[in-house]
Enzyme design. Sequence first.
Site, PDB file in Angstrom:
ATOM      1  N   LYS A   1     -12.237  -1.237   0.283  1.00 36.36           N
ATOM      2  CA  LYS A   1     -11.462  -0.501  -0.722  1.00 36.36           C
ATOM      3  C   LYS A   1     -12.234  -0.485  -2.051  1.00 36.36           C
ATOM      4  O   LYS A   1     -13.214   0.226  -2.154  1.00 36.36           O
ATOM      5  CB  LYS A   1     -10.058  -1.074  -0.783  1.00 36.36           C
ATOM      6  CG  LYS A   1      -9.415  -1.023   0.624  1.00 36.36           C
ATOM      7  CD  LYS A   1      -7.965  -1.213   0.651  1.00 36.36           C
ATOM      8  CE  LYS A   1      -7.440  -1.406   2.074  1.00 36.36           C
ATOM      9  NZ  LYS A   1      -7.584  -0.241   2.940  1.00 36.36           N
TER      10      LYS A   1
ATOM     11  N   SER B   1       0.793  -1.230   0.000  1.00 41.96           N
ATOM     12  CA  SER B   1       0.000   0.000   0.000  1.00 41.96           C
ATOM     13  C   SER B   1       0.826   1.282   0.000  1.00 41.96           C
ATOM     14  O   SER B   1       0.306   2.336  -0.322  1.00 41.96           O
ATOM     15  CB  SER B   1      -0.963   0.003   1.183  1.00 41.96           C
ATOM     16  OG  SER B   1      -0.259  -0.169   2.386  1.00 41.96           O
TER      17      SER B   1
ATOM     18  N   HIS C   1      -5.536  -4.476  -1.696  1.00 43.40           N
ATOM     19  CA  HIS C   1      -5.382  -3.468  -2.744  1.00 43.40           C
ATOM     20  C   HIS C   1      -5.331  -4.059  -4.155  1.00 43.40           C
ATOM     21  O   HIS C   1      -5.100  -3.332  -5.116  1.00 43.40           O
ATOM     22  CB  HIS C   1      -4.130  -2.621  -2.495  1.00 43.40           C
ATOM     23  CG  HIS C   1      -4.253  -1.761  -1.289  1.00 43.40           C
ATOM     24  ND1 HIS C   1      -4.882  -0.538  -1.308  1.00 43.40           N
ATOM     25  CD2 HIS C   1      -3.865  -1.958  -0.010  1.00 43.40           C
ATOM     26  CE1 HIS C   1      -4.862  -0.012  -0.096  1.00 43.40           C
ATOM     27  NE2 HIS C   1      -4.248  -0.852   0.720  1.00 43.40           N
TER      28      HIS C   1
END
Length: 398
Positions: free
Chosen positions: A245, A185, A213
Amino acid sequence: MRDPTGFLREEYEQLRTADLDWKIRALGGPSAPWSSIDGKRVLMLCSNNYLGLSNHPKVKAAAAAAVASHGAGSGSVRPIAGTMDLHLELERRLARFKDAEASLVYQTGFATNAGLIPQLAGEGDLIISDELNHGSIIDGVRLSKAERGVFRHRDMADLEVVLAKAEEHTPAYRRILVISDGVFSMDGDIAPLDQIARLGAAHGAMVYVDDAHGEGVLGEGGRGIVSHFHLSRREVQVEMGTFSKAFGVVGGHISGSRDLVNFAYNRSRTWLLSGSHPPAVVAACTAAIDVLETEPEHVRRLWAHTKRFKGALSSAGFDVGRSETPIVPVIVGESSRAKALSERLFELGVFALPIVYPMVAKEKARIRTILNAALTDEDVGFAIAAFEKAGRELQILH
Ligand code: PMP
């Protein structure tokens, strides 16, 4: 007499003096490409809402309908009376999306790592972790009684050395678990999961990937890193992710074999002992999966914006590090430079936060930007122009 709570203020003041305290900014409305932050309208470049799904009409409508049909809360933990048909439907849909035998939904990604990792490996076992893994993995490992090994970031030769040493250990480890983030990240680089899986198989280790992610970003239709590398569930036994996310909502999850899921829900204390998601959250997550399955254009737009933004910043002379994904760090050196750049960008109408020591090395302070499919082409042009202007003014660009 000693003040038993004096440390609270002292420690906070120390953080404040060193400028290391978090300054909380409030959104006056949705997390959207143009958001209101502390009353100012700015272009959002640091949200994890990669595909803009938190504002997708289908996702919002599903949340509202679930409140009407199932109420505001679930009333219990999952194993007692907090499993609704909506929770089971979400798990079925997720397993189908991930092409896995089964999936299990936790309250958050953090609760997933903290609840599952210490159960997968305990006394007499070894957990081997990439040195840059996320804090929730680190805390999950700390909760385990297993021994710990670390390999240098994405360094497969080093992982092989750690695995070879582990095989010689006496008494022999009962189990070995290798864990890596899928996409890191802070830098936006991708773990070599194909090689990790190969090494894991060669050394009889279980492989666990945190794809927080990578979902909605990598792989076929945003199915994530396992799909990106065309790996099977036999090679990567635990795929963990989050709905907070790209899915645009909240909640952690795992996908893998039915055995994994049966084991996980019976053993994870965060799952067993904490209230389950309210209906609106669960229904919104299911709708987000639906959008990913039926509207592939969001993932395509995310990558188009990423390519353009990264290319333009590199050509202008910015250092975007080793990013391979829509997480684009703009590395500027000293913390003070990163903070000045972030402040100037905010004045120019772009919201992107500085990431400084101790989160990254002292001389690698950066602005971390995250692209978003909901941005228009004009928005991306606006962001590039703001970076170029601020970069020249602050003499980061020459
Ligand atoms: N793993 C990684 C790699 C993350 O970036 C995050 C979120 N910051 C988490 C896990 C935790 O996920 P959640 O927000 O669902 O708790």
